[in-house]
Design an enzyme around this catalytic site. Sequence first.
Site, PDB file in Angstrom:
ATOM      1  N   HIS A 155     -10.205  -5.197  -3.406  1.00 32.91           N
ATOM      2  CA  HIS A 155      -9.064  -5.231  -2.536  1.00 32.91           C
ATOM      3  C   HIS A 155      -9.148  -6.014  -1.320  1.00 32.91           C
ATOM      4  O   HIS A 155      -9.875  -5.522  -0.512  1.00 32.91           O
ATOM      5  CB  HIS A 155      -8.077  -4.255  -2.979  1.00 32.91           C
ATOM      6  CG  HIS A 155      -8.573  -3.152  -2.470  1.00 32.91           C
ATOM      7  ND1 HIS A 155      -9.573  -2.422  -3.182  1.00 32.91           N
ATOM      8  CD2 HIS A 155      -8.419  -2.335  -1.346  1.00 32.91           C
ATOM      9  CE1 HIS A 155      -9.721  -1.340  -2.346  1.00 32.91           C
ATOM     10  NE2 HIS A 155      -9.205  -1.219  -1.211  1.00 32.91           N
ATOM     11  N   ASP A 206       1.015  -1.257  -0.009  1.00 33.34           N
ATOM     12  CA  ASP A 206      -0.129  -0.058  -0.077  1.00 33.34           C
ATOM     13  C   ASP A 206       0.908   1.272   0.137  1.00 33.34           C
ATOM     14  O   ASP A 206       1.789   1.365   0.798  1.00 33.34           O
ATOM     15  CB  ASP A 206      -0.786  -0.045   1.426  1.00 33.34           C
ATOM     16  CG  ASP A 206      -2.133   1.002   1.071  1.00 33.34           C
ATOM     17  OD1 ASP A 206      -3.300   0.455   0.902  1.00 33.34           O
ATOM     18  OD2 ASP A 206      -1.696   2.360   1.011  1.00 33.34           O
ATOM     19  N   ASN A 219     -12.702  -3.300   2.675  1.00 33.16           N
ATOM     20  CA  ASN A 219     -13.843  -2.084   2.908  1.00 33.16           C
ATOM     21  C   ASN A 219     -14.736  -2.092   1.709  1.00 33.16           C
ATOM     22  O   ASN A 219     -14.350  -2.449   0.277  1.00 33.16           O
ATOM     23  CB  ASN A 219     -12.848  -0.561   2.704  1.00 33.16           C
ATOM     24  CG  ASN A 219     -12.042  -0.412   3.900  1.00 33.16           C
ATOM     25  OD1 ASN A 219     -12.340  -0.815   4.953  1.00 33.16           O
ATOM     26  ND2 ASN A 219     -10.873  -0.004   3.662  1.00 33.16           N
TER      27      ASN A 219
HETATM   28  P1  AMP Z   1      -9.937   1.514   0.400  1.00 32.74           P
HETATM   29  O1  AMP Z   1     -10.144   2.561   1.253  1.00 32.74           O
HETATM   30  O2  AMP Z   1     -10.069   0.201   1.105  1.00 32.74           O
HETATM   31  O3  AMP Z   1     -10.416   1.723  -1.002  1.00 32.74           O
HETATM   32  O4  AMP Z   1      -8.135   1.493   0.235  1.00 32.74           O
HETATM   33  C1  AMP Z   1      -7.703   1.888  -0.938  1.00 32.74           C
HETATM   34  C2  AMP Z   1      -6.068   1.770  -0.753  1.00 32.74           C
HETATM   35  O5  AMP Z   1      -5.432   1.836  -1.700  1.00 32.74           O
HETATM   36  C3  AMP Z   1      -5.730   2.770   0.441  1.00 32.74           C
HETATM   37  O6  AMP Z   1      -5.028   2.252   1.444  1.00 32.74           O
HETATM   38  C4  AMP Z   1      -4.285   3.396  -0.484  1.00 32.74           C
HETATM   39  O7  AMP Z   1      -3.449   4.097   0.241  1.00 32.74           O
HETATM   40  C5  AMP Z   1      -4.141   2.400  -1.718  1.00 32.74           C
HETATM   41  N1  AMP Z   1      -3.459   3.098  -2.873  1.00 32.74           N
HETATM   42  C6  AMP Z   1      -4.092   4.004  -3.592  1.00 32.74           C
HETATM   43  N2  AMP Z   1      -3.414   4.219  -4.556  1.00 32.74           N
HETATM   44  C7  AMP Z   1      -2.107   3.311  -4.661  1.00 32.74           C
HETATM   45  C8  AMP Z   1      -1.073   2.977  -5.213  1.00 32.74           C
HETATM   46  N3  AMP Z   1      -0.841   3.514  -6.556  1.00 32.74           N
HETATM   47  N4  AMP Z   1      -0.362   1.957  -5.059  1.00 32.74           N
HETATM   48  C9  AMP Z   1      -0.617   1.554  -3.879  1.00 32.74           C
HETATM   49  N5  AMP Z   1      -1.646   1.612  -3.177  1.00 32.74           N
HETATM   50  C10 AMP Z   1      -2.541   2.531  -3.318  1.00 32.74           C
END
Ligand code: AMP
Length: 116
Positions: free
Chosen positions: A99, A30, A86
Amino acid sequence: MDNCIFCKIIRKEIPCNKIYEDENILAFNDINPAAPVHFLLIPKLHIDSLTDIQDNHQSLLGKMLLLAPNLAKEQGCEDGFRTIINTGRVGGQEVFHLHFHIIGGRERLPAMIHQG
Ligand code: AMP
Ligand code: ZN
């Protein structure tokens, strides 16, 4: 999915810190870690969220779950970890490509939801 950030990562249009890849699944760190170990496990197939899973995703989802503890251990979660999915607005989902968050480290994680 043209504009999905995780599909872009799968297509290698955006870089990631990859920790695992096979034909159907990708795992990468992440970008904004909540703990010393924090990676995301995603299907290469674009599925918006957990509310969109179908019967024909059963084997894919099973493979992801089977992979989670092995990758967690490899990443240093010797003594447990937390798995978070989530889902939707109320679940606080920000990226609408299914995810699993795998979160851990050496210390016990804080309570997940604070009551009050
Ligand atoms: P969610 O709130 O469950 O949709 O989490 C989305 C997650 O994706 C968050 O923890 C972000 O930090 C992560 N995220 C967003 N863009 C990227 C990226 N380019 N590479 C890695 N993680 C990401
Ligand atoms: Zn996607």
